[in-house]
Design a protein around this motif. Sequence first.
Motif, PDB file in Angstrom:
ATOM      1  N   TRP A 481     -44.722  -6.002   5.530  1.00 11.54           N
ATOM      2  CA  TRP A 481     -44.871  -5.060   6.632  1.00 11.54           C
ATOM      3  C   TRP A 481     -43.926  -5.473   7.758  1.00 11.54           C
ATOM      4  O   TRP A 481     -43.812  -6.649   8.095  1.00 11.54           O
ATOM      5  N   PHE A 482     -43.247  -4.472   8.305  1.00  7.89           N
ATOM      6  CA  PHE A 482     -42.263  -4.706   9.352  1.00  7.89           C
ATOM      7  C   PHE A 482     -42.561  -3.822  10.561  1.00  7.89           C
ATOM      8  O   PHE A 482     -43.003  -2.680  10.421  1.00  7.89           O
ATOM      9  N   VAL A 483     -42.297  -4.385  11.758  1.00  5.19           N
ATOM     10  CA  VAL A 483     -42.386  -3.614  13.004  1.00  5.19           C
ATOM     11  C   VAL A 483     -40.978  -3.176  13.386  1.00  5.19           C
ATOM     12  O   VAL A 483     -40.062  -4.010  13.435  1.00  5.19           O
ATOM     13  N   ARG A 484     -40.808  -1.870  13.635  1.00  2.00           N
ATOM     14  CA  ARG A 484     -39.509  -1.384  14.121  1.00  2.00           C
ATOM     15  C   ARG A 484     -39.359  -1.807  15.584  1.00  2.00           C
ATOM     16  O   ARG A 484     -40.166  -1.456  16.427  1.00  2.00           O
ATOM     17  N   GLY A 489     -37.420  -2.652  21.906  1.00  2.00           N
ATOM     18  CA  GLY A 489     -36.491  -3.639  22.448  1.00  2.00           C
ATOM     19  C   GLY A 489     -35.597  -3.063  23.521  1.00  2.00           C
ATOM     20  O   GLY A 489     -35.283  -3.732  24.512  1.00  2.00           O
ATOM     21  N   ASP A 490     -35.168  -1.823  23.329  1.00  2.00           N
ATOM     22  CA  ASP A 490     -34.341  -1.163  24.354  1.00  2.00           C
ATOM     23  C   ASP A 490     -35.106  -1.054  25.671  1.00  2.00           C
ATOM     24  O   ASP A 490     -34.547  -1.273  26.753  1.00  2.00           O
ATOM     25  N   GLY A 520     -33.533  -7.309  15.168  1.00  2.00           N
ATOM     26  CA  GLY A 520     -33.831  -6.638  13.906  1.00  2.00           C
ATOM     27  C   GLY A 520     -35.312  -6.331  13.828  1.00  2.00           C
ATOM     28  O   GLY A 520     -36.082  -6.653  14.738  1.00  2.00           O
ATOM     29  N   ASP A 521     -35.716  -5.711  12.752  1.00  2.00           N
ATOM     30  CA  ASP A 521     -37.138  -5.421  12.589  1.00  2.00           C
ATOM     31  C   ASP A 521     -37.890  -6.723  12.290  1.00  2.00           C
ATOM     32  O   ASP A 521     -37.349  -7.671  11.727  1.00  2.00           O
ATOM     33  N   TRP A 522     -39.140  -6.741  12.683  1.00  2.00           N
ATOM     34  CA  TRP A 522     -39.957  -7.968  12.699  1.00  2.00           C
ATOM     35  C   TRP A 522     -40.901  -7.960  11.497  1.00  2.00           C
ATOM     36  O   TRP A 522     -41.763  -7.099  11.381  1.00  2.00           O
ATOM     37  N   CYS A 523     -40.727  -8.925  10.612  1.00  2.00           N
ATOM     38  CA  CYS A 523     -41.628  -9.075   9.468  1.00  2.00           C
ATOM     39  C   CYS A 523     -42.921  -9.711   9.948  1.00  2.00           C
ATOM     40  O   CYS A 523     -42.920 -10.826  10.491  1.00  2.00           O
ATOM     41  N   VAL A 524     -44.036  -9.010   9.785  1.00  2.00           N
ATOM     42  CA  VAL A 524     -45.320  -9.511  10.293  1.00  2.00           C
ATOM     43  C   VAL A 524     -46.282  -9.912   9.176  1.00  2.00           C
ATOM     44  O   VAL A 524     -47.416 -10.291   9.444  1.00  2.00           O
ATOM     45  N   SER A 525     -45.847  -9.857   7.930  1.00  2.00           N
ATOM     46  CA  SER A 525     -46.709 -10.274   6.811  1.00  2.00           C
ATOM     47  C   SER A 525     -46.615 -11.784   6.605  1.00  2.00           C
ATOM     48  O   SER A 525     -45.529 -12.356   6.683  1.00  2.00           O
TER      49      SER A 525
END
Length: 1063
Positions: A481-484, A489-490, A520-525
């Motif tokens: 699972w990734f967070v956009r 961030g902007d 980049g997108d954040w891997c949260v798994s």
Amino acid sequence: MPHLPLTAFLRPSLWGLRPSRSLPRPPSLSTQSEPHGSPISQRNREAKQKRLREKQAALQAGIARQSKSPAETRKTWSPKEIVLYEIPTEPGEKKDVSGPVPPAYSPQYVEAAWYQWWVREGFFKPEYQARLPHATGETFSMCIPPPNVTGSLHIGHALTVAIQDALVRWHRMRGDQVLWVPGSDHAGIATQAVVEKQLWKERGVRRHELSQEEFLRAVWQWKETKGGEICEQLRALGSSLDWDRECFTMDEGSSVAVTEAFVRLYNEGLLYRHRQLVNWSCALRSAISDVEVESRPLSGRTELQLPGCPSPVSFGLLISVAFPVDGEPDAEVVVGTTRPETLPGDVAVAVHPNDSRYAHLHGRQLRHPLTGQLLPLITDTAVRPDVGTGAVKVTPAHSPADAQMAARHGLSLLSVIGEDGTMVSPCGDWLQGVHRFVAREKIVSALRERGLLRGVQDHPMVLPICSRSGDVVEYLLKSQWFVRCQEMGDRAAKAVASGALELCPSFHQKSWQHWFAHIGDWCVSRQLWWGHRIPAYLVVGEHLEDNGEECWVVGRSEAEAREAAAARTGRPGAKLTLQRDPDVLDTWFSSALFPFSALGWPRETSDLARFYPLSLLETGSDLLLFWVGRMVMLGTQLTGQLPFSKVLLHSMVRDGQGRKMSKSLGNVLDPRDIIHGVGLQELQAKLRAGNLDPTELAIAAAAQKKDFPHGIPECGTDALRFTLCSHGVQGGDLHLSVPEVLSCRRFCNKIWNALRFILGALGESFVPCPSEELSPSSLVDAWILSCLALAAQECERGFLTQELSLVTHTLHHFWLHNLCDVYLEAVKPVLARVPCPPGPPQVLFYCADIGLRLLSPVMPFLTEELWQRLPRRPGVPPAPSVCVAPYPSARSLEHWRQPELERGFSQVQEAVQVLRALRATYQLARARPRVLLQSLEPDEQDLFQAFLEPLGTLGHCGAVSLLPPGAAAPSGWAQAPVSDTIRVYMEIQGLVDPQAQLPLLAARRHKLQKQLDGLMARTPSEGEAETQRQQRLSSLRLELSKLDQAASHLRQLVDGSPCSPER
């Protein structure tokens, strides 16, 4: 209080002091009417006034200068007698201070009983502060950066606590409603790794030999033990936290917040599941975050012992491998790699399109050196022709850069390393199941046998290491699972650019903007058992129509997820089979919610409405991006507001040798060991009780024995806090040593003795007068009150700007140099008079009362102990504790300020230093010689006329008189200049024996000359070290000059009339 300006003693035109409220303004006189108003005299006077201003400015700048900490003076430490508080007092009851003040400062005595009483009385709760008579109605809120529950706090945590608590206590005394939320972090990977080590050490059991429920029970037991220790440490540090609002990132409230945040982000399209490369720890068998990856630079061949690997592994080597060109037996392309174990996963070789060496091979195919399979030779501008051979192997399943290149060229991804770090089936039977670094050696041997190995050479590189396991990080393709982060961030970057979010120090803005520009997108798994279970469910047997991928749904509960699955598949929910994702969320996900989840979010609580957004976030600069940045992203997204408007960042704490605090170096200190003291044997026992491997343990124990051969002496909480706050928060790394803290303990003892003296001087029947009625009876009284008002002004400025080093330097200067060294010494003869004049005791009381209140946010225990013993002012409702008493404001004391008087008295202090230096030069031990002071300027004559008595007292001299300008110097008297226009003369005839003193002066001169010659012989260096050398050279030359003058004077006495020895 009306001023007692120098105009009471001097011609007003010379000083131009602001008149007192009760005295008429003196008439202004023009310079033409003055008897000494010639142009030359005027210029001399102006130059002198300028020098006075510069000296005074330097004196005041010294208060705030950060180049030297007040704790920097080093002395040999001898053990002190420990005094214990032994009066029976129930926990939470007020300490009994009715007895006499112990003769010496003892931290154990001072710190006993107060904290429990503060907590029981509710002083740390905003509800109590709202009822204070001086309540402002404003709020101030902060949360403690939740420490990992895995272990105890170290000095880095103590720095955070000292800074935060000082700010919190100041706001509380100011009258604000203050909420400081305590909490701790469940620290998923760290906690699981520590508990696994503990289970293996104590029971010989691996995690996978237990059920998940059994393992989690062991973790919760660990949490209860270690979590309690952290709370005990925070209490020992005097942290004024609201314990009724304590949070833990795995408690029920936090779990609800985490689930709600995940669901909302998913519904808003900011959370998705995807198969891509992640940082993978093979030892932990889990994805890890960027912050848990340490980049270790290697200069060349380096052998490392890694977990799970039977023998040391060599890194920092470049292996050159030949890829034969298909169809051309003698042609080949040589590539260099530091990771030969990934060769089975190569899908192409890449060169730069403009590299002429390979232009003839564009579009050709190469033979894989191990399998013989055909691989395309591709061209890509990301390849650097100037590095190595200019050709690189492309392994997209195990390299982020190669994955991007493969995406540009439509190449397939081939995984060859599994979750446990062993090679998988596509590698072939000869490698399958072999550890990746054992496979490395087998592959190199195979290349050598096939004649395709072209060389092995040392090669500088950066190795990614998992900070939790010590293993080399692998890059693996995983469905996670990734967070956009781009959109959030902007917003975070714009918040800083617009000034809506302030980063202090401001130089951190550059890192902030760069990180969010490339985020980049954040891997949260995370593939762990300990943590927040991901609220996502696989719909078994169902696939998405558009791409055939697995069907996943998200819900706050399984029932909600089933409804979502029914809607997505068009089938009845009861007939669907759901499997919850076994993974847990990255710890940083729950930590990013802490500023608002700790206040009750997602519920609309009164705390959330009143204290969110937080007033300030204070933390270490190393957490700026991974924690602060994510709090800003998720806080803004989920609450619609920035979680705080200002971030105060302190630097890293290093030891006295400049080394980073590390368990393996043995220099990680428990704050309680500095507070209470600890022997070397106990320090070593703590090391052995930890989780260091035998090699690290031996190194750490040796280092600890070298650094603390006699253990650590008892320093006390107040000394530790003062030392930590005295370093510039906004400067470079903080180098902390135990001798620094000991120096602050001596400062505590100085304050202790000052209050013993003051309380003795006040006596039992003393009654303080109202502050507005306080009228100084002498210029020295007026001077110390002006210094006190200045201290209040500087402390207020320091707290408002969060520059705590300004606060500590100000307080150190007032208590030590103004009050103890000058005023208390000057006022002793006055207090000895019968009857004692009423003014000085009142001044002493207000110096103690206001001085302790100014100091309270930084030294809470010492100030409480002493402030409680002061007489109470009649007609003023007494505050029950100094920690909720009003903080002295600059405005309330402004009427005491007399800058001109302070500048004038600085000249008196210079004369005192000259007199003391003369006494030391001639080694006058008990004698009190007569002194004459001569000035060429009439205004200076008037100044010293007003201060003759304190000048003699402070200079340890007898009668001090003025010598008229132009009068001849007395014969046989020692003399020394104070300035260009001021000179002092000291009678030494009959007080020294020249025949006896001359050899002593010669010996001292020889010693100093030897030091000077040694410094002169040193090779000049650069920077601060050379500056210090030059300063030392100047100091030695000045001392030699003084000794020469004294020797010359004594020889003259010998040649004239003999002197009798000192009486």
